[in-house]
Design an enzyme around this catalytic site. Structure first.
Site, mmCIF file in Angstrom:
data_model
loop_
_atom_site.group_PDB
_atom_site.id
_atom_site.type_symbol
_atom_site.label_atom_id
_atom_site.label_comp_id
_atom_site.label_asym_id
_atom_site.label_seq_id
_atom_site.Cartn_x
_atom_site.Cartn_y
_atom_site.Cartn_z
ATOM 1 N N ARG A 109 0.845 -1.197 0.000
ATOM 2 C CA ARG A 109 0.000 0.000 0.000
ATOM 3 C C ARG A 109 0.875 1.240 0.000
ATOM 4 O O ARG A 109 1.811 1.340 0.807
ATOM 5 C CB ARG A 109 -0.868 0.001 1.247
ATOM 6 C CG ARG A 109 -1.996 1.028 1.229
ATOM 7 C CD ARG A 109 -2.713 1.025 2.559
ATOM 8 N NE ARG A 109 -4.049 1.594 2.507
ATOM 9 C CZ ARG A 109 -4.717 2.005 3.584
ATOM 10 N NH1 ARG A 109 -4.180 1.899 4.783
ATOM 11 N NH2 ARG A 109 -5.920 2.504 3.466
ATOM 12 N N HIS A 131 -11.231 3.485 -1.539
ATOM 13 C CA HIS A 131 -12.384 4.346 -1.275
ATOM 14 C C HIS A 131 -12.638 5.366 -2.398
ATOM 15 O O HIS A 131 -12.921 6.545 -2.132
ATOM 16 C CB HIS A 131 -12.207 5.082 0.071
ATOM 17 C CG HIS A 131 -11.627 4.223 1.167
ATOM 18 N ND1 HIS A 131 -11.857 2.865 1.254
ATOM 19 C CD2 HIS A 131 -10.809 4.528 2.211
ATOM 20 C CE1 HIS A 131 -11.199 2.379 2.318
ATOM 21 N NE2 HIS A 131 -10.554 3.346 2.902
ATOM 22 N N ASP A 136 -13.977 -2.259 5.854
ATOM 23 C CA ASP A 136 -13.053 -1.322 6.517
ATOM 24 C C ASP A 136 -13.038 -1.515 8.042
ATOM 25 O O ASP A 136 -12.517 -0.650 8.764
ATOM 26 C CB ASP A 136 -13.339 0.139 6.163
ATOM 27 C CG ASP A 136 -12.189 1.060 6.562
ATOM 28 O OD1 ASP A 136 -11.032 0.607 6.530
ATOM 29 O OD2 ASP A 136 -12.451 2.223 6.926
ATOM 30 N N ASN A 139 -10.188 5.927 12.763
ATOM 31 C CA ASN A 139 -10.409 7.384 12.673
ATOM 32 C C ASN A 139 -11.843 7.783 12.367
ATOM 33 O O ASN A 139 -12.076 8.838 11.777
ATOM 34 C CB ASN A 139 -9.484 7.998 11.604
ATOM 35 C CG ASN A 139 -8.040 7.802 11.958
ATOM 36 O OD1 ASN A 139 -7.632 8.152 13.069
ATOM 37 N ND2 ASN A 139 -7.258 7.221 11.064
HETATM 38 C C1 0GY Z 1 -8.828 3.136 5.997
HETATM 39 C C2 0GY Z 1 -8.815 4.573 6.232
HETATM 40 C C3 0GY Z 1 -8.075 5.256 7.144
HETATM 41 C C4 0GY Z 1 -6.960 4.764 7.863
HETATM 42 C C5 0GY Z 1 -6.068 3.866 7.425
HETATM 43 O O1 0GY Z 1 -4.137 2.643 7.588
HETATM 44 C C6 0GY Z 1 -4.835 3.490 8.120
HETATM 45 O O2 0GY Z 1 -4.543 4.051 9.176
HETATM 46 O O3 0GY Z 1 -6.240 3.261 6.278
HETATM 47 C C7 0GY Z 1 -8.442 6.666 7.379
HETATM 48 O O4 0GY Z 1 -8.144 7.180 8.450
HETATM 49 O O5 0GY Z 1 -9.059 7.273 6.471
HETATM 50 O O6 0GY Z 1 -8.824 2.691 4.857
HETATM 51 O O7 0GY Z 1 -8.815 2.407 6.940
#
Ligand code: 0GY
Length: 295
Positions: free
Chosen positions: A126, A183, A251, A256
Site C-alpha cells: 500500500r 475508497h 473497513d 479514525n
Molecule cells: C482506511 C482509512 C483510514 C486509515 C487507514 O491505515 C490506516 O490508518 O487506512 C483513514 O483514516 O481514512 O482505509 O482504513
C-alpha cells in the site's frame, strides 16, 4: 521499558453487536478491505503512528467475517503498525487460504522478505498519500518498491484524497502493476458526481485498464450519516461503468471514525444499493477479488 499504548481519548471502538445483514452475500464473498490492530502488547503499534487505536485482532475479525457471511478477507496493513507487518501476516497465516494481505514496506525490503510474506498470503503493498496518516514518502522510494514487488505478481493499493489526484496522476501512471484505489479516491460527496474531481477519477479508470477501485467507506465519505444516501451515486456510477474492476470491503475496525461507528451489518446492506444486479454483486464480491488475490 516499552511504552504503554492507550487508545486515543477520542477513539471510537468498533460496533460491539452488528446486525445480521438482510442482504444475503453470494457464496464465497470476500471482505476486500479490513484491518487488524494489535492486539498490543503482542503486536505493538509503531512509534511513528499518527493515532493509537483500540485493539482489534484477528479473532474478532474472523468472528465478524462469519457473522456477516463472508468467506474470505483481504487485510490491509494499517498505518498504526507502520512497516511492521507482523500482526497482518500473523492474521493471514492463521486464516490459511481464507485471507490475503497488503503490506507496507520500505525501499530496503529484500527479495527473501517479499517471498516470506508472499508465502503467508500477502499479494501487494500500500502506498499512502493521505497526509494526516503518514509522513510523505519520496516518489523514488515508491518506484523502488514497485520494481521489487512486481516480480512477485503483487499489485499496489493507493490511498489518496480527491483534491490530490490531479498532482498525483502522472506518478500513478508510472507505476508498473495493477493499482487498486482505496475508497474511490475519497470524493467530496457534497459536490455531485458531475464535479470535475470525481470525473477526473472516472476518466483515470476509463483510460487505464489496470486501475481498480474499492467502492468502500460510505461511513467515511458521508456528510448526511447513515444510511448514507448521499454516497450512493458515487460507488453506483463506478460499479455500473467498471463492473470487472471493483472491490468491496467493510473497513473494519474503522480507523479514525470520529462522528459515528457504523454497524457492519448495515454496511453489508448498503451493497445492493450500489450494485443492484445479482451479476454486479457476484463480480464485486466474488469474481473480482478472487481473480486479483487468489488466482
Ligand atoms: C482506511 C482509512 C483510514 C486509515 C487507514 O491505515 C490506516 O490508518 O487506512 C483513514 O483514516 O481514512 O482505509 O482504513
Amino acid at each position: 521499558m516499552s511504552e504503554i499504548q492507550t487508545m486515543d481519548a477520542d477513539w471510537l471502538e468498533f460496533h460491539p453487536d452488528p446486525k445480521v445483514p438482510d442482504f444475503k452475500l453470494p457464496e464465497g464473498a470476500v471482505d476486500a478491505h479490513c484491518h487488524v490492530f494489535g492486539p498490543s502488547p503482542e503486536f505493538p503499534f509503531a512509534p511513528e503512528r499518527k493515532y493509537t487505536p483500540c485493539n482489534a485482532g484477528k479473532d474478532q475479525l474472523y468472528a465478524l467475517r462469519d457473522h456477516l457471511g463472508f468467506a474470505r478477507n483481504v487485510i490491509v496493513q494499517a498505518t498504526c503498525h507502520g512497516k511492521d507487518n507482523s500482526a497482518m501476516v500473523d492474521a493471514c497465516r492463521t486464516a490459511g487460504d481464507l485471507a490475503r494481505g497488503i503490506a507496507s514496506v520500505g525501499a530496503e525490503i529484500t527479495e527473501a522478505e517479499i517471498a516470506e510474506m508472499d508465502a503467508a498470503g500477502v499479494r501487494g503493498v500500500r502506498f499512502n498519500f493521505v497526509k494526516r496518516l503518514v509522513d510523505s514518502t519520496p516518489q523514488e522510494v515508491f518506484l523502488t518498491i514497485a520494481d521489487k514487488i512486481k516480480a512477485f505478481g503483487w499489485h499496489i493499493v493507493v490511498y489518496f484524497e480527491a483534491q490530490d489526484l490531479e498532482e498525483l496522476e502522472p506518478f500513478l501512471k508510472k507505476l508498473p502493476t495493477t493499482l487498486v484505489v482505496d475508497h474511490m479516491g475519497r470524493p467530496d460527496v457534497t459536490k455531485g458526481v458531475d464535479h470535475p474531481d470525481f470525473q477526473r477519477f472516472i476518466r483515470l479508470m476509463e483510460e487505464n485498464e489496470t486501475i481498480w477501485s474499492k467502492v468502500t467507506c460510505p461511513e467515511r465519505l458521508t456528510k448526511a450519516g447513515p444510511p448514507y444516501d448521499d454516497v450512493v451515486p458515487y460507488p453506483a456510477a463506478i460499479v455500473d461503468r467498471f463492473p470487472d474492476r471493483v472491490l468491496w470491503g467493510t473497513d473494519w475496525p474503522h480507523p479514525n471514525m470520529k462522528s459515528h461507528m457504523p454497524d457492519d451489518g448495515a454496511l453489508v446492506d448498503f451493497i445492493p444499493r450500489i450494485a443492484p444486479a445479482p451479476e454486479q454483486q457476484q463480480k464485486l464480491l466474488v469474481d473480482n477479488p478472487m481473480r486479483l488475490y487468489w488466482a
